[in-house]
Design a protein around this motif. Sequence first.
Motif, PDB file in Angstrom:
ATOM      1  N   VAL A  26       1.059  -1.251   0.322  1.00  0.00           N
ATOM      2  CA  VAL A  26      -0.007  -0.111  -0.055  1.00  0.00           C
ATOM      3  C   VAL A  26       1.052   1.217  -0.023  1.00  0.00           C
ATOM      4  O   VAL A  26       2.065   1.083   0.337  1.00  0.00           O
ATOM      5  CB  VAL A  26      -0.890   0.036   1.310  1.00  0.00           C
ATOM      6  N   GLU A  27       0.247   2.238  -0.105  1.00  0.00           N
ATOM      7  CA  GLU A  27       1.113   3.729   0.057  1.00  0.00           C
ATOM      8  C   GLU A  27       0.706   4.362   1.332  1.00  0.00           C
ATOM      9  O   GLU A  27      -0.481   4.499   1.870  1.00  0.00           O
ATOM     10  CB  GLU A  27       0.535   4.768  -1.099  1.00  0.00           C
ATOM     11  N   ILE A  28       1.650   4.786   2.094  1.00  0.00           N
ATOM     12  CA  ILE A  28       1.478   5.519   3.233  1.00  0.00           C
ATOM     13  C   ILE A  28       2.817   6.592   3.381  1.00  0.00           C
ATOM     14  O   ILE A  28       3.804   6.361   3.262  1.00  0.00           O
ATOM     15  CB  ILE A  28       1.885   4.417   4.573  1.00  0.00           C
ATOM     16  N   GLU A  29       2.014   7.579   3.523  1.00  0.00           N
ATOM     17  CA  GLU A  29       2.875   8.953   3.542  1.00  0.00           C
ATOM     18  C   GLU A  29       3.893   8.944   2.447  1.00  0.00           C
ATOM     19  O   GLU A  29       5.159   9.303   2.358  1.00  0.00           O
ATOM     20  CB  GLU A  29       3.700   8.923   4.726  1.00  0.00           C
ATOM     21  N   GLY A  30       3.396   8.893   0.985  1.00  0.00           N
ATOM     22  CA  GLY A  30       4.380   9.000  -0.011  1.00  0.00           C
ATOM     23  C   GLY A  30       5.297   7.662  -0.107  1.00  0.00           C
ATOM     24  O   GLY A  30       6.213   7.812  -0.891  1.00  0.00           O
TER      25      GLY A  30
ATOM     26  N   GLN B 243       8.186   0.536  10.710  1.00  0.00           N
ATOM     27  CA  GLN B 243       7.715   1.921  11.242  1.00  0.00           C
ATOM     28  C   GLN B 243       6.828   1.502  12.453  1.00  0.00           C
ATOM     29  O   GLN B 243       6.795   2.354  13.271  1.00  0.00           O
ATOM     30  CB  GLN B 243       6.650   2.548  10.029  1.00  0.00           C
ATOM     31  N   HIS B 244       6.114   0.466  12.356  1.00  0.00           N
ATOM     32  CA  HIS B 244       5.053   0.108  13.732  1.00  0.00           C
ATOM     33  C   HIS B 244       5.010  -1.324  13.883  1.00  0.00           C
ATOM     34  O   HIS B 244       4.982  -2.162  12.814  1.00  0.00           O
ATOM     35  CB  HIS B 244       3.570   0.555  13.211  1.00  0.00           C
ATOM     36  N   SER B 245       5.169  -1.768  15.031  1.00  0.00           N
ATOM     37  CA  SER B 245       4.592  -3.077  15.198  1.00  0.00           C
ATOM     38  C   SER B 245       3.763  -3.007  16.406  1.00  0.00           C
ATOM     39  O   SER B 245       4.160  -2.753  17.884  1.00  0.00           O
ATOM     40  CB  SER B 245       5.914  -3.787  15.778  1.00  0.00           C
TER      41      SER B 245
ATOM     42  N   ARG C 285      -5.568   6.964   4.517  1.00  0.00           N
ATOM     43  CA  ARG C 285      -4.940   8.125   5.262  1.00  0.00           C
ATOM     44  C   ARG C 285      -3.566   7.542   5.922  1.00  0.00           C
ATOM     45  O   ARG C 285      -3.461   6.217   6.115  1.00  0.00           O
ATOM     46  CB  ARG C 285      -5.712   8.967   6.132  1.00  0.00           C
ATOM     47  N   ASN C 286      -2.897   8.539   6.395  1.00  0.00           N
ATOM     48  CA  ASN C 286      -1.659   8.351   6.979  1.00  0.00           C
ATOM     49  C   ASN C 286      -1.816   7.383   8.282  1.00  0.00           C
ATOM     50  O   ASN C 286      -0.885   6.449   8.831  1.00  0.00           O
ATOM     51  CB  ASN C 286      -0.803   9.517   7.431  1.00  0.00           C
ATOM     52  N   GLU C 287      -2.929   7.441   8.940  1.00  0.00           N
ATOM     53  CA  GLU C 287      -3.038   6.954  10.296  1.00  0.00           C
ATOM     54  C   GLU C 287      -4.326   6.000  10.139  1.00  0.00           C
ATOM     55  O   GLU C 287      -4.776   5.379  11.406  1.00  0.00           O
ATOM     56  CB  GLU C 287      -3.308   7.900  11.586  1.00  0.00           C
ATOM     57  N   GLU C 288      -4.711   5.691   9.093  1.00  0.00           N
ATOM     58  CA  GLU C 288      -6.070   4.815   9.010  1.00  0.00           C
ATOM     59  C   GLU C 288      -5.906   3.654   7.994  1.00  0.00           C
ATOM     60  O   GLU C 288      -5.177   3.977   6.592  1.00  0.00           O
ATOM     61  CB  GLU C 288      -7.116   5.504   8.697  1.00  0.00           C
TER      62      GLU C 288
ATOM     63  N   LEU D 232     -16.065  -4.952   6.829  1.00  0.00           N
ATOM     64  CA  LEU D 232     -15.218  -4.014   6.347  1.00  0.00           C
ATOM     65  C   LEU D 232     -14.735  -3.411   7.747  1.00  0.00           C
ATOM     66  O   LEU D 232     -15.757  -2.950   8.530  1.00  0.00           O
ATOM     67  CB  LEU D 232     -15.548  -2.771   5.549  1.00  0.00           C
ATOM     68  N   TYR D 233     -13.390  -3.228   8.065  1.00  0.00           N
ATOM     69  CA  TYR D 233     -12.801  -2.614   9.231  1.00  0.00           C
ATOM     70  C   TYR D 233     -11.929  -1.678   8.829  1.00  0.00           C
ATOM     71  O   TYR D 233     -11.315  -1.403   7.955  1.00  0.00           O
ATOM     72  CB  TYR D 233     -12.011  -3.906   9.823  1.00  0.00           C
ATOM     73  N   VAL D 234     -11.635  -0.636   9.632  1.00  0.00           N
ATOM     74  CA  VAL D 234     -10.723   0.423   9.751  1.00  0.00           C
ATOM     75  C   VAL D 234      -9.936   0.145  10.901  1.00  0.00           C
ATOM     76  O   VAL D 234     -10.240   0.460  12.125  1.00  0.00           O
ATOM     77  CB  VAL D 234     -11.548   1.835   9.592  1.00  0.00           C
ATOM     78  N   PHE D 235      -8.853   0.248  10.841  1.00  0.00           N
ATOM     79  CA  PHE D 235      -7.653  -0.070  11.939  1.00  0.00           C
ATOM     80  C   PHE D 235      -7.086   1.626  11.924  1.00  0.00           C
ATOM     81  O   PHE D 235      -6.143   2.168  11.070  1.00  0.00           O
ATOM     82  CB  PHE D 235      -6.629  -0.776  11.630  1.00  0.00           C
TER      83      PHE D 235
END
Length: 376
Positions: free
Chosen positions: A271-275, A305-307, A326-329, A340-343
């Motif tokens: 996916v794309e995250i923050e370019g 970036q995240h674990s 988005r950057n945080e979703e 359908l979920y959003v994390f």
Amino acid sequence: MFNLKDFYFCLPWVTPKEEEEEEEELFIPYLNEDIISNILLKFPIESLEFKFRYVCKSWDSIISNKNFRNQHLHYSKSEPGLIIQVHDEYGYGTYFIDMKERITKVQQLIKHNYFSKSLGFSNGLALVEWETDGCRDLRVLNPITKLYLQLPHHQACSSSLSRAHYGFGFAFVSSISKFKVICLVVCLDHKCQGYGKVQCAVLTLDSSNPKWRVIEGPPAMTNCICQNPPISVNGYMYWHLYYPTNLVISMDLIEEKFSEVGLPCSIGNLVEIEGHLSNIVIQPNHGLLEIWILKDVHGGQWVKQHSIICHSLEELCHPTQIVSLRNEEITIFDYGNKMLYVFDVKLKKLKMMTEIKISGIIEICSPHVNSYFFSF
């Protein structure tokens, strides 16, 4: 001055008077054109295209203006939705899922049929393979306005499926403000000269008569490219391979040159995250979500970036389609229970949005905006 009685049906801020009241003529006070333009930017394309532009010549002029349409696209990008293509017994169908509403809305953009298969999406437009009388055509289509541009034929794009496997990429290159269509063809026939050789053709939509150009393809591959559409990120396009699964083919959309990029792990979704190109790995059994970011395209440098450990992830049965809105979703489709979920990465919370009442297998899932854009 405009008489409201003729078009209050498309002006939500105007309420018609009751019949028993004495009828009197209503007028819109004078509003600066910039103010009207800013108000119209807040409305969806369906209202602009099929209602508001017919109110008066002034409004039609505003809505038809190229700058207005570019501003509308920019405004829409701040609240993207999802576009998905499904395949079932009735053929291919394309849907838009509006994520802005509390109750998720699903809008069918292209009805189910066997003659229109979407190959990729960019800036509100779709690259569609359209079959007519046994012949396959490529079209760039705006699913809302139904305007389309039929692309010229190319030998590489019309190869027989018995001899080749082909895949398309479709992207808007912001640095040059142009769309590009990429066609990769992998020869599968042992009788073909150069088994495993990849041919590449590029079409730049910069004129009323675009033409295909043949360029040097990526390194030779003995396996097909992944069926999933490539990811376009910050001027590069990335194809995931069937095998080896930890390898990605990248293409510089400006220089039109290919290279190979290794993945930090063989599982995950691109996916794309923050370019940046990102690899998201979800392990529901362990309630674990990892996000890897490609910091250096040329050096292949990945950074974790995240674990995140989140026990609510354990309720996912089969998370197969993952998209970054988005950057945080992160949006997650769960094939196991059609949910359908959003994390929320920042809050480390999983929120169930809605049950997707769409039959068939989801083949494509991508961030999308309903755009007015259609000019080359």
